[in-house]
Design a protein around this motif. Structure first.
Motif, PDB file in Angstrom:
ATOM      1  N   LYS A  97      29.666  -5.163  18.205  1.00 51.52           N
ATOM      2  CA  LYS A  97      29.946  -5.611  19.683  1.00 51.52           C
ATOM      3  C   LYS A  97      29.483  -6.945  19.995  1.00 51.52           C
ATOM      4  O   LYS A  97      28.149  -6.593  19.859  1.00 51.52           O
ATOM      5  N   VAL A  98      29.948  -7.962  20.632  1.00 50.14           N
ATOM      6  CA  VAL A  98      29.134  -9.016  21.162  1.00 50.14           C
ATOM      7  C   VAL A  98      29.440  -9.477  22.663  1.00 50.14           C
ATOM      8  O   VAL A  98      30.219  -8.912  23.351  1.00 50.14           O
ATOM      9  N   LYS A  99      28.049  -9.430  23.133  1.00 51.53           N
ATOM     10  CA  LYS A  99      27.951  -9.879  24.588  1.00 51.53           C
ATOM     11  C   LYS A  99      27.397 -10.993  24.813  1.00 51.53           C
ATOM     12  O   LYS A  99      26.603 -11.618  24.128  1.00 51.53           O
ATOM     13  N   ILE A 100      28.219 -11.732  25.632  1.00 57.49           N
ATOM     14  CA  ILE A 100      27.569 -13.099  26.021  1.00 57.49           C
ATOM     15  C   ILE A 100      27.319 -13.302  27.826  1.00 57.49           C
ATOM     16  O   ILE A 100      28.021 -12.774  28.397  1.00 57.49           O
ATOM     17  N   THR A 101      26.346 -13.778  27.767  1.00 56.10           N
ATOM     18  CA  THR A 101      25.801 -14.182  29.151  1.00 56.10           C
ATOM     19  C   THR A 101      25.543 -15.785  29.408  1.00 56.10           C
ATOM     20  O   THR A 101      25.212 -16.510  28.527  1.00 56.10           O
ATOM     21  N   ASP A 102      26.014 -16.008  30.780  1.00 60.49           N
ATOM     22  CA  ASP A 102      25.716 -17.658  31.049  1.00 60.49           C
ATOM     23  C   ASP A 102      24.525 -17.518  31.849  1.00 60.49           C
ATOM     24  O   ASP A 102      23.976 -16.574  32.193  1.00 60.49           O
ATOM     25  N   TYR A 103      24.150 -18.677  32.236  1.00 61.46           N
ATOM     26  CA  TYR A 103      22.913 -19.045  32.960  1.00 61.46           C
ATOM     27  C   TYR A 103      22.860 -18.473  34.315  1.00 61.46           C
ATOM     28  O   TYR A 103      21.844 -18.149  34.881  1.00 61.46           O
ATOM     29  N   THR A 147      36.286 -12.010  17.253  1.00 56.23           N
ATOM     30  CA  THR A 147      36.065 -11.241  18.550  1.00 56.23           C
ATOM     31  C   THR A 147      36.911 -11.982  19.740  1.00 56.23           C
ATOM     32  O   THR A 147      37.171 -13.251  19.860  1.00 56.23           O
ATOM     33  N   GLY A 148      37.293 -11.043  20.796  1.00 55.35           N
ATOM     34  CA  GLY A 148      38.147 -11.300  21.821  1.00 55.35           C
ATOM     35  C   GLY A 148      37.414 -10.931  23.097  1.00 55.35           C
ATOM     36  O   GLY A 148      36.854  -9.806  23.229  1.00 55.35           O
ATOM     37  N   PHE A 149      37.644 -11.831  24.136  1.00 57.11           N
ATOM     38  CA  PHE A 149      36.852 -11.494  25.467  1.00 57.11           C
ATOM     39  C   PHE A 149      38.069 -11.655  26.642  1.00 57.11           C
ATOM     40  O   PHE A 149      38.887 -12.453  26.477  1.00 57.11           O
ATOM     41  N   HIS A 150      37.987 -10.676  27.614  1.00 57.31           N
ATOM     42  CA  HIS A 150      38.999 -10.962  28.823  1.00 57.31           C
ATOM     43  C   HIS A 150      38.695 -12.192  29.756  1.00 57.31           C
ATOM     44  O   HIS A 150      39.561 -12.472  30.377  1.00 57.31           O
ATOM     45  N   GLN A 151      37.351 -12.533  29.576  1.00 56.34           N
ATOM     46  CA  GLN A 151      36.934 -13.743  30.297  1.00 56.34           C
ATOM     47  C   GLN A 151      36.332 -14.884  29.528  1.00 56.34           C
ATOM     48  O   GLN A 151      35.579 -14.490  28.344  1.00 56.34           O
ATOM     49  N   ASP A 152      36.374 -16.060  29.990  1.00 49.81           N
ATOM     50  CA  ASP A 152      35.644 -17.251  29.358  1.00 49.81           C
ATOM     51  C   ASP A 152      34.418 -17.528  29.980  1.00 49.81           C
ATOM     52  O   ASP A 152      34.486 -17.611  31.224  1.00 49.81           O
ATOM     53  N   ILE A 153      33.165 -17.800  28.989  1.00 51.48           N
ATOM     54  CA  ILE A 153      32.112 -18.072  29.557  1.00 51.48           C
ATOM     55  C   ILE A 153      31.624 -19.673  28.943  1.00 51.48           C
ATOM     56  O   ILE A 153      31.738 -19.702  27.751  1.00 51.48           O
ATOM     57  N   GLU A 154      31.506 -20.723  29.858  1.00 53.15           N
ATOM     58  CA  GLU A 154      31.564 -22.031  29.581  1.00 53.15           C
ATOM     59  C   GLU A 154      30.269 -22.396  28.892  1.00 53.15           C
ATOM     60  O   GLU A 154      30.432 -22.940  27.826  1.00 53.15           O
ATOM     61  N   LYS A 155      29.178 -22.122  29.626  1.00 52.77           N
ATOM     62  CA  LYS A 155      27.663 -22.369  28.949  1.00 52.77           C
ATOM     63  C   LYS A 155      26.941 -20.929  28.807  1.00 52.77           C
ATOM     64  O   LYS A 155      26.515 -20.284  29.709  1.00 52.77           O
ATOM     65  N   ILE A 156      27.063 -20.722  27.723  1.00 48.57           N
ATOM     66  CA  ILE A 156      26.371 -19.582  27.022  1.00 48.57           C
ATOM     67  C   ILE A 156      24.772 -19.595  27.060  1.00 48.57           C
ATOM     68  O   ILE A 156      24.110 -20.635  26.508  1.00 48.57           O
ATOM     69  N   ALA A 157      24.172 -18.678  27.762  1.00 52.68           N
ATOM     70  CA  ALA A 157      22.700 -18.758  27.912  1.00 52.68           C
ATOM     71  C   ALA A 157      22.034 -17.871  26.950  1.00 52.68           C
ATOM     72  O   ALA A 157      20.856 -17.759  26.315  1.00 52.68           O
ATOM     73  N   LYS A 158      22.863 -16.573  26.471  1.00 49.08           N
ATOM     74  CA  LYS A 158      22.165 -15.538  25.856  1.00 49.08           C
ATOM     75  C   LYS A 158      23.405 -14.792  25.088  1.00 49.08           C
ATOM     76  O   LYS A 158      24.389 -14.520  25.667  1.00 49.08           O
ATOM     77  N   ILE A 159      23.403 -14.314  23.670  1.00 43.36           N
ATOM     78  CA  ILE A 159      24.156 -13.622  23.028  1.00 43.36           C
ATOM     79  C   ILE A 159      23.708 -12.483  22.650  1.00 43.36           C
ATOM     80  O   ILE A 159      22.241 -12.433  21.911  1.00 43.36           O
ATOM     81  N   SER A 160      24.073 -11.226  22.865  1.00 42.32           N
ATOM     82  CA  SER A 160      23.553 -10.125  22.220  1.00 42.32           C
ATOM     83  C   SER A 160      24.599  -9.427  21.304  1.00 42.32           C
ATOM     84  O   SER A 160      25.732  -9.263  21.636  1.00 42.32           O
ATOM     85  N   LEU A 161      24.075  -8.782  20.254  1.00 39.25           N
ATOM     86  CA  LEU A 161      24.929  -8.040  19.357  1.00 39.25           C
ATOM     87  C   LEU A 161      24.694  -6.537  19.177  1.00 39.25           C
ATOM     88  O   LEU A 161      23.461  -5.924  19.149  1.00 39.25           O
ATOM     89  N   THR A 162      25.637  -5.843  19.012  1.00 40.33           N
ATOM     90  CA  THR A 162      25.380  -4.298  19.074  1.00 40.33           C
ATOM     91  C   THR A 162      26.227  -3.792  17.792  1.00 40.33           C
ATOM     92  O   THR A 162      27.328  -4.035  17.698  1.00 40.33           O
ATOM     93  N   PHE A 163      25.277  -3.301  16.803  1.00 40.60           N
ATOM     94  CA  PHE A 163      26.078  -2.686  15.611  1.00 40.60           C
ATOM     95  C   PHE A 163      25.988  -1.133  15.607  1.00 40.60           C
ATOM     96  O   PHE A 163      25.258  -0.466  16.128  1.00 40.60           O
ATOM     97  N   SER A 164      27.332  -0.662  15.340  1.00 41.42           N
ATOM     98  CA  SER A 164      27.536   0.798  15.563  1.00 41.42           C
ATOM     99  C   SER A 164      28.519   0.987  14.197  1.00 41.42           C
ATOM    100  O   SER A 164      29.276   0.295  13.876  1.00 41.42           O
ATOM    101  N   THR A 165      28.067   2.282  13.667  1.00 37.51           N
ATOM    102  CA  THR A 165      28.946   3.005  12.571  1.00 37.51           C
ATOM    103  C   THR A 165      30.052   3.903  13.049  1.00 37.51           C
ATOM    104  O   THR A 165      30.611   4.266  12.570  1.00 37.51           O
TER     105      THR A 165
END
Length: 127
Positions: free
Chosen positions: A52-58, A84-102
């Protein structure tokens, strides 16, 4: 929305079949913002699971991807590409977080060690 049957002649050339994905959201305005996650891991043993990918803007706005329905297989030094698909767009990404799950409740918890990662916007390829 898109009428996929009207696109058939454009998407499938006579000589080779082509896959097309028209992924939409169940929330207004129904559009999805798609990214391609290109990831290389360095775990010695094979791992199978979901990312699962989480992106955060500034400004601190965060959006989280939907989890894929099929598990990916991660092997040492092998590249894996995940849509991967997101419901919203983030133009300037400040941080990317990944979560791995089995997605298993029993058994040991596994980590996914990342050697290299690239996240590319498919809606805005120049980003």
């Amino acid at each position: 929305g898109y009428h996929a049957d009207r696109w058939k002649k454009l998407l499938i050339p006579n000589s080779s079949p082509t896959k097309a994905y028209f992924d939409t959201s169940d929330q207004d305005p129904f559009c999805m913002y798609n990214y391609l996650l290109d990831i290389t891991t360095w775990n010695k043993s094979m791992r199978r699971g979901f990312i699962k990918v989480k992106i955060t803007d500034y400004a601190g706005n965060t959006v989280e991807s939907q989890i894929n329905s099929e598990a990916s297989t991660f092997q040492q030094y092998k590249r894996v590409k995940i849509l991967t698909g997101f419901h919203q767009d983030i133009e300037k990404i400040a941080k990317i977080s990944l979560t791995f799950s089995t997605k298993t409740l029993i058994g040991p918890k596994h980590k996914l060690r990342i050697l290299q990662m690239k996240l590319k916007s498919l809606n805005h390829p120049k980003r």
